[in-house]
Scaffold this motif. Structure first.
Motif, PDB file in Angstrom:
ATOM      1  N   SER A  50     148.945 104.611  88.538  1.00 17.98           N
ATOM      2  CA  SER A  50     149.027 106.065  88.539  1.00 17.98           C
ATOM      3  C   SER A  50     148.450 106.643  87.252  1.00 17.98           C
ATOM      4  O   SER A  50     148.827 106.240  86.142  1.00 17.98           O
ATOM      5  CB  SER A  50     150.480 106.512  88.699  1.00 17.98           C
ATOM      6  N   GLY A  51     147.489 107.566  87.402  1.00 24.56           N
ATOM      7  CA  GLY A  51     146.873 108.218  86.258  1.00 24.56           C
ATOM      8  C   GLY A  51     145.884 107.368  85.496  1.00 24.56           C
ATOM      9  O   GLY A  51     145.418 107.761  84.417  1.00 24.56           O
ATOM     10  N   ARG A  52     145.518 106.232  86.042  1.00 26.20           N
ATOM     11  CA  ARG A  52     144.634 105.301  85.326  1.00 26.20           C
ATOM     12  C   ARG A  52     143.325 105.120  86.098  1.00 26.20           C
ATOM     13  O   ARG A  52     143.281 105.203  87.319  1.00 26.20           O
ATOM     14  CB  ARG A  52     145.317 103.940  85.154  1.00 26.20           C
ATOM     15  N   GLY A  53     142.263 104.852  85.354  1.00 29.34           N
ATOM     16  CA  GLY A  53     141.019 104.471  85.995  1.00 29.34           C
ATOM     17  C   GLY A  53     141.158 103.083  86.590  1.00 29.34           C
ATOM     18  O   GLY A  53     141.842 102.220  86.035  1.00 29.34           O
ATOM     19  N   THR A  54     140.528 102.856  87.727  1.00 31.08           N
ATOM     20  CA  THR A  54     140.559 101.532  88.351  1.00 31.08           C
ATOM     21  C   THR A  54     139.157 101.159  88.791  1.00 31.08           C
ATOM     22  O   THR A  54     138.304 102.021  89.012  1.00 31.08           O
ATOM     23  CB  THR A  54     141.493 101.499  89.581  1.00 31.08           C
ATOM     24  N   LEU A  55     138.932  99.875  88.921  1.00 27.50           N
ATOM     25  CA  LEU A  55     137.672  99.415  89.487  1.00 27.50           C
ATOM     26  C   LEU A  55     137.924  98.182  90.326  1.00 27.50           C
ATOM     27  O   LEU A  55     138.734  97.324  89.977  1.00 27.50           O
ATOM     28  CB  LEU A  55     136.628  99.155  88.406  1.00 27.50           C
ATOM     29  N   ILE A  56     137.250  98.133  91.447  1.00 24.38           N
ATOM     30  CA  ILE A  56     137.331  97.002  92.367  1.00 24.38           C
ATOM     31  C   ILE A  56     136.086  96.145  92.173  1.00 24.38           C
ATOM     32  O   ILE A  56     134.974  96.664  92.131  1.00 24.38           O
ATOM     33  CB  ILE A  56     137.398  97.477  93.824  1.00 24.38           C
ATOM     34  N   VAL A  57     136.267  94.841  92.073  1.00 19.41           N
ATOM     35  CA  VAL A  57     135.147  93.915  92.000  1.00 19.41           C
ATOM     36  C   VAL A  57     135.015  93.242  93.358  1.00 19.41           C
ATOM     37  O   VAL A  57     135.934  92.563  93.820  1.00 19.41           O
ATOM     38  CB  VAL A  57     135.354  92.861  90.893  1.00 19.41           C
ATOM     39  N   CYS A  58     133.884  93.473  94.017  1.00 17.55           N
ATOM     40  CA  CYS A  58     133.683  92.917  95.364  1.00 17.55           C
ATOM     41  C   CYS A  58     132.195  92.786  95.637  1.00 17.55           C
ATOM     42  O   CYS A  58     131.522  93.773  95.966  1.00 17.55           O
ATOM     43  CB  CYS A  58     134.330  93.804  96.421  1.00 17.55           C
ATOM     44  N   THR A  59     131.651  91.590  95.504  1.00 11.19           N
ATOM     45  CA  THR A  59     130.260  91.393  95.896  1.00 11.19           C
ATOM     46  C   THR A  59     130.181  91.404  97.413  1.00 11.19           C
ATOM     47  O   THR A  59     131.122  90.994  98.100  1.00 11.19           O
ATOM     48  CB  THR A  59     129.701  90.092  95.295  1.00 11.19           C
ATOM     49  N   LEU A  60     129.076  91.911  97.969  1.00 10.13           N
ATOM     50  CA  LEU A  60     129.047  92.245  99.389  1.00 10.13           C
ATOM     51  C   LEU A  60     128.099  91.375 100.211  1.00 10.13           C
ATOM     52  O   LEU A  60     127.478  91.849 101.167  1.00 10.13           O
ATOM     53  CB  LEU A  60     128.716  93.730  99.567  1.00 10.13           C
ATOM     54  N   ASP A  61     127.991  90.095  99.874  1.00  5.43           N
ATOM     55  CA  ASP A  61     127.362  89.187 100.818  1.00  5.43           C
ATOM     56  C   ASP A  61     128.323  88.996 101.995  1.00  5.43           C
ATOM     57  O   ASP A  61     129.526  89.224 101.866  1.00  5.43           O
ATOM     58  CB  ASP A  61     127.059  87.845 100.154  1.00  5.43           C
ATOM     59  N   ARG A  62     127.812  88.602 103.151  1.00  3.27           N
ATOM     60  CA  ARG A  62     128.639  88.500 104.355  1.00  3.27           C
ATOM     61  C   ARG A  62     129.528  89.742 104.463  1.00  3.27           C
ATOM     62  O   ARG A  62     130.759  89.670 104.500  1.00  3.27           O
ATOM     63  CB  ARG A  62     129.488  87.244 104.341  1.00  3.27           C
ATOM     64  N   PRO A  63     128.918  90.925 104.513  1.00  3.98           N
ATOM     65  CA  PRO A  63     129.660  92.163 104.263  1.00  3.98           C
ATOM     66  C   PRO A  63     130.609  92.596 105.358  1.00  3.98           C
ATOM     67  O   PRO A  63     131.590  93.295 105.084  1.00  3.98           O
ATOM     68  CB  PRO A  63     128.547  93.194 104.096  1.00  3.98           C
ATOM     69  N   ASP A  64     130.352  92.226 106.603  1.00  2.00           N
ATOM     70  CA  ASP A  64     131.140  92.808 107.685  1.00  2.00           C
ATOM     71  C   ASP A  64     132.618  92.409 107.609  1.00  2.00           C
ATOM     72  O   ASP A  64     133.488  93.144 108.072  1.00  2.00           O
ATOM     73  CB  ASP A  64     130.553  92.415 109.038  1.00  2.00           C
ATOM     74  N   ASP A  65     132.921  91.254 107.028  1.00  2.64           N
ATOM     75  CA  ASP A  65     134.314  90.853 106.849  1.00  2.64           C
ATOM     76  C   ASP A  65     134.943  91.465 105.605  1.00  2.64           C
ATOM     77  O   ASP A  65     136.156  91.345 105.412  1.00  2.64           O
ATOM     78  CB  ASP A  65     134.420  89.323 106.760  1.00  2.64           C
ATOM     79  N   LYS A  66     134.137  92.100 104.767  1.00  4.63           N
ATOM     80  CA  LYS A  66     134.646  92.604 103.493  1.00  4.63           C
ATOM     81  C   LYS A  66     134.799  94.118 103.451  1.00  4.63           C
ATOM     82  O   LYS A  66     135.624  94.635 102.688  1.00  4.63           O
ATOM     83  CB  LYS A  66     133.709  92.173 102.352  1.00  4.63           C
ATOM     84  N   LEU A  67     133.998  94.844 104.220  1.00  7.05           N
ATOM     85  CA  LEU A  67     133.958  96.289 104.053  1.00  7.05           C
ATOM     86  C   LEU A  67     135.273  96.965 104.451  1.00  7.05           C
ATOM     87  O   LEU A  67     135.759  97.853 103.734  1.00  7.05           O
ATOM     88  CB  LEU A  67     132.795  96.876 104.856  1.00  7.05           C
TER      89      LEU A  67
END
Length: 313
Positions: A50-67
């Motif tokens: 809450s109130g903090r910056g966040t970032l997600i790390v997610c490389t998107l090879d084989r993307p359909d299972d990840k999106l």
């Protein structure tokens, strides 16, 4: 930059998330991302954001299972009160589907870009495949940075290859291979490619007789089926050159592509670590961290970063 931002990793992206957190002095957040027995996705944020910056790390090879789980994770961060949600996607999927080749097709790059833009506040990626789309701002409505791997690739070549001759497998690779060659202070040539189908590629080789004493280094941004590289390796071996070193920024290596490339007579096969693969030798975490630093929100401020651009370490 705030030191209170939180880095969250999608499954399989933990090593890069750990390194980014360490380099930037950020907190490593905890999230659960898994599948129900019916294959639907479940996500849960387990760290205070809450109130903090966040970032997600997610490389998107084989993307359909990840999106889908990626979008749900971004939504969960917002619902938990995150000040902002950034996305670090070293490999960016769907960028090659950048025009309508046949009637009735959709231009997937625009749609995936719009979905990501609705879920994230900013994006950092590495050498996206920009051809007919010339800038990320044509696809994404959020601030974005494209980290260039040329300097890191050139540094590895300079440290590990004697008398390199850089070779681009096709005309599209000319600008990128030229940049690597410039960084490496090495000569380069670019081959001509005729593609008759997804798995039917013919490559023509220019006169490289004067480079016979050099070590050929094939360089490409994305290696998926590896058929272009395999064809090129065959031409180089037939010309009497040494087994080439093969370098990829994005080691997609679909199906048995990696084994096929080795069997074709390639020498060492090396890749950057944008996609986890046994060939990873070149770390891009320092360059990615430098770009992320420019996009993290200041403590207590909701200001949006500057619009799209590139980062070339």
């Amino acid at each position: 930059m705030t030191t209170s931002a939180v880095v969250v990793a999608m499954p399989g992206n933990e090593p890069l998330a750990d390194e980014l957190a360490a380099r930037l002095g950020l907190e490593r957040g905890v999230a659960t991302v898994r599948r129900f027995p019916d294959e639907e996705s479940y996500v849960r944020i387990e760290s205070p954001v809450s109130g903090r910056g966040t970032l997600i790390v997610c490389t998107l090879d084989r993307p359909d299972d990840k999106l889908v789980p990626l979008f749900l994770l971004a939504a969960a961060l917002r619902e938990a009160g995150a000040q902002s949600v950034g996305l670090v996607a070293p490999y960016l999927a769907y960028m090659r589907q950048d025009r309508r080749f046949q009637p009735g097709e959709t231009i997937s790059a625009h749609h995936v870009g719009a979905w990501i833009s609705r879920s994230a506040d900013w994006l950092v990626t590495v050498d996206p495949h920009l051809h007919r789309i010339t800038d990320l701002s044509q696809v994404f409505s959020i601030p974005s940075r494209a980290v260039h791997a040329a300097g890191s690739v050139a540094e590895w070549i300079g440290a590990h290859v004697h008398d390199p001759l850089l070779i681009g497998p096709d005309e599209e690779s000319a600008q990128w291979v030229g940049a690597v060659a410039e960084h490496a202070h090495a000569p380069f040539v670019v081959l001509r490619k005729t593609r008759r189908g997804d798995r039917d590629v013919e490559v023509s080789l220019p006169d490289v007789e004067r480079w016979r004493s050099h070590t050929p280094v094939l360089v490409d941004d994305i290696v998926s089926t590896a058929h272009t590289m395999i064809e090129t390796v065959g031409h180089l071996r037939q010309a009497g050159l040494a087994a080439p070193v093969c370098v990829a920024v994005h080691a997609v290596f679909a199906r048995a592509a990696f084994e096929d490339l080795r069997a074709a007579g390639a020498g060492e096969i090396v890749s950057c670590d944008t996609i986890r693969h046994p060939s990873n030798r070149i770390s891009l975490a320092p360059a990615i961290a430098a770009s992320v630093r420019t996009l993290l929100p200041a403590r207590g401020h909701q200001t949006r970063p500057m619009q799209s651009g590139s980062s070339n370490p």
